[in-house]
Scaffold this motif. Structure first.
Motif, PDB file in Angstrom:
ATOM      1  N   ALA A 238       0.818  -1.216   0.000  1.00 38.88           N
ATOM      2  CA  ALA A 238       0.000   0.000   0.000  1.00 38.88           C
ATOM      3  C   ALA A 238       0.847   1.259   0.000  1.00 38.88           C
ATOM      4  O   ALA A 238       0.327   2.365  -0.192  1.00 38.88           O
ATOM      5  CB  ALA A 238      -0.926  -0.006   1.220  1.00 38.88           C
ATOM      6  N   ILE A 239       2.162   1.123   0.217  1.00 35.09           N
ATOM      7  CA  ILE A 239       3.081   2.258   0.237  1.00 35.09           C
ATOM      8  C   ILE A 239       3.634   2.455  -1.170  1.00 35.09           C
ATOM      9  O   ILE A 239       4.274   1.566  -1.728  1.00 35.09           O
ATOM     10  CB  ILE A 239       4.232   2.015   1.239  1.00 35.09           C
ATOM     11  CG1 ILE A 239       3.678   1.705   2.632  1.00 35.09           C
ATOM     12  CG2 ILE A 239       5.164   3.214   1.285  1.00 35.09           C
ATOM     13  CD1 ILE A 239       4.740   1.277   3.624  1.00 35.09           C
ATOM     14  N   SER A 240       3.416   3.615  -1.739  1.00 29.60           N
ATOM     15  CA  SER A 240       3.824   3.873  -3.122  1.00 29.60           C
ATOM     16  C   SER A 240       5.325   3.700  -3.330  1.00 29.60           C
ATOM     17  O   SER A 240       5.766   3.088  -4.306  1.00 29.60           O
ATOM     18  CB  SER A 240       3.395   5.287  -3.527  1.00 29.60           C
ATOM     19  OG  SER A 240       3.848   5.595  -4.832  1.00 29.60           O
ATOM     20  N   SER A 241       6.126   4.234  -2.416  1.00 26.37           N
ATOM     21  CA  SER A 241       7.586   4.136  -2.572  1.00 26.37           C
ATOM     22  C   SER A 241       8.054   2.686  -2.489  1.00 26.37           C
ATOM     23  O   SER A 241       9.062   2.318  -3.104  1.00 26.37           O
ATOM     24  CB  SER A 241       8.291   4.981  -1.508  1.00 26.37           C
ATOM     25  OG  SER A 241       7.974   4.529  -0.208  1.00 26.37           O
TER      26      SER A 241
ATOM     27  N   SER B 291       7.614   9.551  -5.437  1.00 26.65           N
ATOM     28  CA  SER B 291       6.744   8.883  -4.470  1.00 26.65           C
ATOM     29  C   SER B 291       7.232   9.113  -3.045  1.00 26.65           C
ATOM     30  O   SER B 291       6.424   9.309  -2.123  1.00 26.65           O
ATOM     31  CB  SER B 291       6.667   7.379  -4.772  1.00 26.65           C
ATOM     32  OG  SER B 291       7.906   6.725  -4.529  1.00 26.65           O
ATOM     33  N   VAL B 292       8.552   9.098  -2.846  1.00 27.77           N
ATOM     34  CA  VAL B 292       9.105   9.377  -1.517  1.00 27.77           C
ATOM     35  C   VAL B 292       8.744  10.794  -1.086  1.00 27.77           C
ATOM     36  O   VAL B 292       8.304  11.027   0.054  1.00 27.77           O
ATOM     37  CB  VAL B 292      10.636   9.189  -1.506  1.00 27.77           C
ATOM     38  CG1 VAL B 292      11.232   9.657  -0.176  1.00 27.77           C
ATOM     39  CG2 VAL B 292      11.003   7.729  -1.739  1.00 27.77           C
ATOM     40  N   PHE B 293       8.913  11.755  -1.994  1.00 27.61           N
ATOM     41  CA  PHE B 293       8.636  13.148  -1.653  1.00 27.61           C
ATOM     42  C   PHE B 293       7.150  13.363  -1.360  1.00 27.61           C
ATOM     43  O   PHE B 293       6.789  14.117  -0.454  1.00 27.61           O
ATOM     44  CB  PHE B 293       9.093  14.066  -2.789  1.00 27.61           C
ATOM     45  CG  PHE B 293       9.004  15.527  -2.457  1.00 27.61           C
ATOM     46  CD1 PHE B 293       9.840  16.088  -1.508  1.00 27.61           C
ATOM     47  CD2 PHE B 293       8.068  16.342  -3.081  1.00 27.61           C
ATOM     48  CE1 PHE B 293       9.764  17.435  -1.185  1.00 27.61           C
ATOM     49  CE2 PHE B 293       7.980  17.683  -2.774  1.00 27.61           C
ATOM     50  CZ  PHE B 293       8.826  18.234  -1.820  1.00 27.61           C
TER      51      PHE B 293
ATOM     52  N   LEU C 150      19.698   7.806  -1.748  1.00 29.84           N
ATOM     53  CA  LEU C 150      18.840   7.471  -0.618  1.00 29.84           C
ATOM     54  C   LEU C 150      18.729   5.958  -0.629  1.00 29.84           C
ATOM     55  O   LEU C 150      18.009   5.394  -1.454  1.00 29.84           O
ATOM     56  CB  LEU C 150      17.457   8.113  -0.775  1.00 29.84           C
ATOM     57  CG  LEU C 150      16.476   7.906   0.388  1.00 29.84           C
ATOM     58  CD1 LEU C 150      17.017   8.530   1.671  1.00 29.84           C
ATOM     59  CD2 LEU C 150      15.111   8.484   0.059  1.00 29.84           C
ATOM     60  N   PRO C 151      19.468   5.269   0.265  1.00 29.97           N
ATOM     61  CA  PRO C 151      19.561   3.805   0.173  1.00 29.97           C
ATOM     62  C   PRO C 151      18.193   3.138   0.064  1.00 29.97           C
ATOM     63  O   PRO C 151      17.229   3.555   0.702  1.00 29.97           O
ATOM     64  CB  PRO C 151      20.257   3.422   1.485  1.00 29.97           C
ATOM     65  CG  PRO C 151      21.030   4.645   1.876  1.00 29.97           C
ATOM     66  CD  PRO C 151      20.199   5.807   1.423  1.00 29.97           C
ATOM     67  N   ILE C 152      18.123   2.115  -0.749  1.00 28.96           N
ATOM     68  CA  ILE C 152      16.854   1.454  -1.022  1.00 28.96           C
ATOM     69  C   ILE C 152      16.230   0.905   0.260  1.00 28.96           C
ATOM     70  O   ILE C 152      15.010   0.917   0.436  1.00 28.96           O
ATOM     71  CB  ILE C 152      17.052   0.355  -2.089  1.00 28.96           C
ATOM     72  CG1 ILE C 152      15.718  -0.049  -2.720  1.00 28.96           C
ATOM     73  CG2 ILE C 152      17.804  -0.825  -1.551  1.00 28.96           C
ATOM     74  CD1 ILE C 152      15.191   0.929  -3.712  1.00 28.96           C
ATOM     75  N   TRP C 153      17.073   0.445   1.199  1.00 26.21           N
ATOM     76  CA  TRP C 153      16.529  -0.076   2.459  1.00 26.21           C
ATOM     77  C   TRP C 153      15.922   1.044   3.297  1.00 26.21           C
ATOM     78  O   TRP C 153      14.927   0.848   4.002  1.00 26.21           O
ATOM     79  CB  TRP C 153      17.608  -0.812   3.258  1.00 26.21           C
ATOM     80  CG  TRP C 153      18.773   0.028   3.708  1.00 26.21           C
ATOM     81  CD1 TRP C 153      19.980   0.151   3.083  1.00 26.21           C
ATOM     82  CD2 TRP C 153      18.849   0.858   4.874  1.00 26.21           C
ATOM     83  NE1 TRP C 153      20.804   1.016   3.777  1.00 26.21           N
ATOM     84  CE2 TRP C 153      20.137   1.455   4.885  1.00 26.21           C
ATOM     85  CE3 TRP C 153      17.960   1.159   5.903  1.00 26.21           C
ATOM     86  CZ2 TRP C 153      20.546   2.339   5.893  1.00 26.21           C
ATOM     87  CZ3 TRP C 153      18.372   2.035   6.907  1.00 26.21           C
ATOM     88  CH2 TRP C 153      19.647   2.606   6.897  1.00 26.21           C
TER      89      TRP C 153
ATOM     90  N   ILE D 226      14.404   3.646   2.163  1.00 28.70           N
ATOM     91  CA  ILE D 226      13.112   4.024   1.590  1.00 28.70           C
ATOM     92  C   ILE D 226      12.002   3.177   2.202  1.00 28.70           C
ATOM     93  O   ILE D 226      10.913   3.677   2.519  1.00 28.70           O
ATOM     94  CB  ILE D 226      13.149   3.883   0.061  1.00 28.70           C
ATOM     95  CG1 ILE D 226      14.125   4.903  -0.537  1.00 28.70           C
ATOM     96  CG2 ILE D 226      11.761   4.061  -0.550  1.00 28.70           C
ATOM     97  CD1 ILE D 226      14.317   4.793  -2.039  1.00 28.70           C
ATOM     98  N   ALA D 227      12.284   1.887   2.402  1.00 29.87           N
ATOM     99  CA  ALA D 227      11.306   1.015   3.062  1.00 29.87           C
ATOM    100  C   ALA D 227      11.061   1.471   4.494  1.00 29.87           C
ATOM    101  O   ALA D 227       9.918   1.470   4.978  1.00 29.87           O
ATOM    102  CB  ALA D 227      11.800  -0.433   3.036  1.00 29.87           C
TER     103      ALA D 227
END
Length: 415
Positions: free
Chosen positions: A84-87, A346-348, A385-388, A390-391
């Motif tokens: 459900a999280i876009s990023s 998506s993060v922003f 921005l490390p992929i981990w 972002i989660a």
């Protein structure tokens, strides 16, 4: 039916399992401290650099296996909740496309590239499994604390080894000042996050990390860090004026203490520095890699296709494009750039959704740091921005008890 509901409630409310209570901290420590794995292998154990890389990769895969074993069975959150999280979804797209690019990669070694990609994917999966199996707040806090201590360890090692010939911290061959600076800066933001949550014990580690960042003389990272902190001080109205003045004064004092070193470095950089480290040298690197990228503009050259493929620029051998967008374009083409921009967008957007102004400005500051740093530096395999992370950030914003989130409001209501 009643028994089933009771069982489900026990699963949902189970406490943090003591058998893995240190696991997030260990993972965070590893994510940061692996930066010095090759240096320690060569300088301390007199092994070859490849041995340090192999040990680092094996530790990554071992942590993945242990976390996966612990995550078996029902978790606190379903994988659908992450979807459900876009990023999160765009992170999977990025990982999937970068993995597929191994099919056409011009890398010097497909087995090595595959191992590095698996390690990057494992980082992401480890964090997701930790957050799925254990309480979000304690897990994220423990992961951050581990990363902070790992970065402090990097800083300690950097202070102990001889400085480079250009006066910056690091080892000429095995540990660059940009690596040191980035680890310290990112860990500082994590410490800042904990301090904002009233964990004042992280003030001293944060100060050590900031001083080490300045001493690293990593130009791009320092500029990006300074802009991010200035943004937070100017935009965050929850910070008292006295605290803002105190922060500015402390920064000025530290800069004054290092002023002689800074002048000496500027003189060296201007007259005797490696051209690849100057703006003119960077433009040369960008121009060459852009020309190469235009040869395969749609899908790029694939994962891990710079190191040992792009020829050296004099004594300097580039490991990446020294620009985030250009790196994505060279490696994954126009398709990869679109995925990258969609992921960061998506993060922003998730950051903008945080209703608490103070916490929102903090995350905007972190995002600003990443974007500014990306103009002249990036990572070899991962994103700036490390992929981990972002989660982690997406989960905290969506389900955490940040001020201004539904979870925070719910937990704040009297029972």
């Amino acid at each position: 039916m009643s028994a089933s509901l009771t069982s489900l409630a026990l699963v949902h409310d189970r406490p943090f399992r003591r058998g893995v209570a240190l696991s997030p901290a260990i993972v965070g420590f590893y994510f940061s401290c692996r930066t010095v794995s090759v240096l320690l292998a060569v300088r301390l154990f007199h092994a070859d650099p490849q041995s340090g890389v192999i040990v680092s990769l094996l530790l990554d895969f071992a942590l993945f296996a242990l976390t996966a074993f612990d995550a078996l069975g029902p978790g606190r959150q379903s994988f659908a909740s992450f979807a459900a999280i876009s990023s999160f979804r765009w992170s999977l797209v990025f990982l999937g496309f970068s993995g597929c690019s191994l099919l056409w990669s011009s890398t010097a070694s497909i087995p090595a590239a595959l191992a590095y990609w698996c390690a990057m994917a494992c980082d992401f999966a480890i964090v997701v499994m930790l957050l799925r199996s254990n309480p979000l707040e304690s897990t994220s806090s423990s992961l951050m604390k581990g990363y902070i201590w790992g970065s402090c360890a990097i800083g300690a090692v950097a202070w102990m080894i001889p400085s480079q010939s250009d006066l910056r911290l690091g080892d000429e061959e095995l540990l660059g000042p940009n690596q040191i600076g980035y680890a310290c800066a990112f860990a500082f933001f994590l410490a800042q996050f904990l301090i904002r949550r009233h964990e004042k014990a992280w003030t001293l580690p944060a100060a050590f990390l900031a001083i080490t960042l300045l001493r690293s003389l990593s130009k791009t990272t320092i500029i990006a860090f300074a802009l991010a902190q200035a943004w937070m001080l100017l935009r965050d109205r929850s910070i008292a004026r006295k605290a803002k003045i105190g922060s500015a004064t402390a920064s000025a004092i530290v800069i004054a203490l290092f002023w002689t070193l800074l002048e000496a470095y500027v003189d060296y950089y201007t007259h005797a520095g490696n051209q690849s480290e100057t703006l003119t040298g960077r433009i040369g690197i960008w121009a060459y890699i852009l020309n190469e990228a235009l040869q395969q503009p749609w899908l790029g050259h694939g994962f891990h296709s710079v190191w040992k493929v792009i020829p050296p620029f004099g004594p300097f051998e580039a490991r990446h494009a020294h620009n985030e967008i250009l790196q994505q374009f060279y490696a994954y083409g126009a398709v990869g750039v679109c995925i990258f921009l969609a992921l960061y967008r998506s993060v922003f957007r998730e950051i903008r959704s945080v209703r608490d102004a103070s916490m929102r400005q903090f995350f905007v500051g972190v995002f600003l740091f990443v974007v500014v740093r990306g103009f002249a530096d990036t990572e070899v395999f991962d994103l700036s921005l490390p992929i981990w992370s972002i989660a982690l950030i997406g989960s905290l914003i969506k389900y955490g008890t940040l001020p201004g989130t539904a979870a925070f409001v719910s937990n704040s209501e009297p029972s």
